[in-house]
Design a protein around this motif. Structure first.
Motif, mmCIF file in Angstrom:
data_model
loop_
_atom_site.group_PDB
_atom_site.id
_atom_site.type_symbol
_atom_site.label_atom_id
_atom_site.label_comp_id
_atom_site.label_asym_id
_atom_site.label_seq_id
_atom_site.Cartn_x
_atom_site.Cartn_y
_atom_site.Cartn_z
ATOM 1 N N GLN A 84 26.277 -45.949 2.804
ATOM 2 C CA GLN A 84 24.830 -45.760 2.960
ATOM 3 C C GLN A 84 24.086 -47.084 2.801
ATOM 4 O O GLN A 84 23.086 -47.335 3.483
ATOM 5 N N VAL A 88 21.721 -49.060 5.619
ATOM 6 C CA VAL A 88 20.384 -49.617 5.414
ATOM 7 C C VAL A 88 20.348 -51.081 5.864
ATOM 8 O O VAL A 88 19.395 -51.515 6.514
ATOM 9 N N TYR A 103 8.834 -51.630 10.179
ATOM 10 C CA TYR A 103 10.054 -50.931 9.781
ATOM 11 C C TYR A 103 11.080 -51.876 9.152
ATOM 12 O O TYR A 103 11.881 -51.454 8.317
ATOM 13 N N ILE A 106 9.781 -51.974 5.578
ATOM 14 C CA ILE A 106 10.029 -50.693 4.905
ATOM 15 C C ILE A 106 11.518 -50.548 4.575
ATOM 16 O O ILE A 106 11.887 -50.159 3.459
ATOM 17 N N THR A 107 12.376 -50.878 5.526
ATOM 18 C CA THR A 107 13.816 -50.752 5.300
ATOM 19 C C THR A 107 14.294 -51.766 4.262
ATOM 20 O O THR A 107 15.184 -51.470 3.461
ATOM 21 N N VAL A 110 13.553 -50.260 0.986
ATOM 22 C CA VAL A 110 14.570 -49.245 0.678
ATOM 23 C C VAL A 110 15.834 -49.926 0.160
ATOM 24 O O VAL A 110 16.427 -49.483 -0.820
ATOM 25 N N PHE A 111 16.249 -51.026 0.809
ATOM 26 C CA PHE A 111 17.426 -51.765 0.364
ATOM 27 C C PHE A 111 17.226 -52.294 -1.060
ATOM 28 O O PHE A 111 18.111 -52.174 -1.911
ATOM 29 N N ASN A 113 15.266 -51.072 -3.355
ATOM 30 C CA ASN A 113 15.309 -49.924 -4.257
ATOM 31 C C ASN A 113 16.739 -49.477 -4.537
ATOM 32 O O ASN A 113 17.090 -49.132 -5.670
ATOM 33 N N LEU A 114 17.573 -49.454 -3.492
ATOM 34 C CA LEU A 114 18.987 -49.084 -3.679
ATOM 35 C C LEU A 114 19.689 -50.068 -4.617
ATOM 36 O O LEU A 114 20.411 -49.664 -5.536
#
Length: 127
Positions: A84, A88, A103, A106-107, A110-111, A113-114
């Motif tokens: 996953q 990302v 995007y 945003i991505t 997300v990365f 945050n992961l």
């Protein structure tokens, strides 16, 4: 090969490899009846004494070398999570190549945050 195909193939292959490790570890656990000093009844109990924090990646790697069933299962789970993360990263590359700044950002968030949840939070919570 475009990003869509690359992402799809990565996810498919990753899930298959992960599933193989989880199934192999599960079958071995039932055949052998123990792993890492734990009996099958201890592992499968709703009040299990197995603590996943006792299985850091280095320990899992050593256990996989010794064909420890629990470590094979954990490797499969870690691969499932890693796939996953790779997805990302590929998403960031895809959006950047399309010059889609919104995007991409945003991505990238997300990365971040992961990575924070995987590497930083366990250190903060463990204290």
């Amino acid at each position: 090969m475009d990003f869509e195909d690359l992402i799809g193939n990565t996810l498919r292959i990753g899930v298959i490899i992960s599933t193989v490790f989880i199934i192999l570890g599960s079958v071995m656990l039932f055949v052998v009846g123990h792993s890492n000093g734990y009996t099958l009844s201890q592992i499968s109990s709703p009040k299990t004494v197995v603590n996943t924090s006792e299985f850091p990646p280095i320990q899992v790697a050593k256990g996989v070398e010794e064909l420890q069933p629990i470590d094979l299962i954990f490797l499969g789970l870690m691969l499932l999570i890693a796939i996953q993360v790779v997805r990302v990263v590929l998403g960031i590359a895809q959006f950047a190549s399309e010059r889609n700044k919104l995007y991409t950002i945003i991505t990238a968030i997300v990365f971040f945050n992961l990575m924070f949840a995987i590497f930083i939070l366990p250190l903060l919570i463990g204290k």
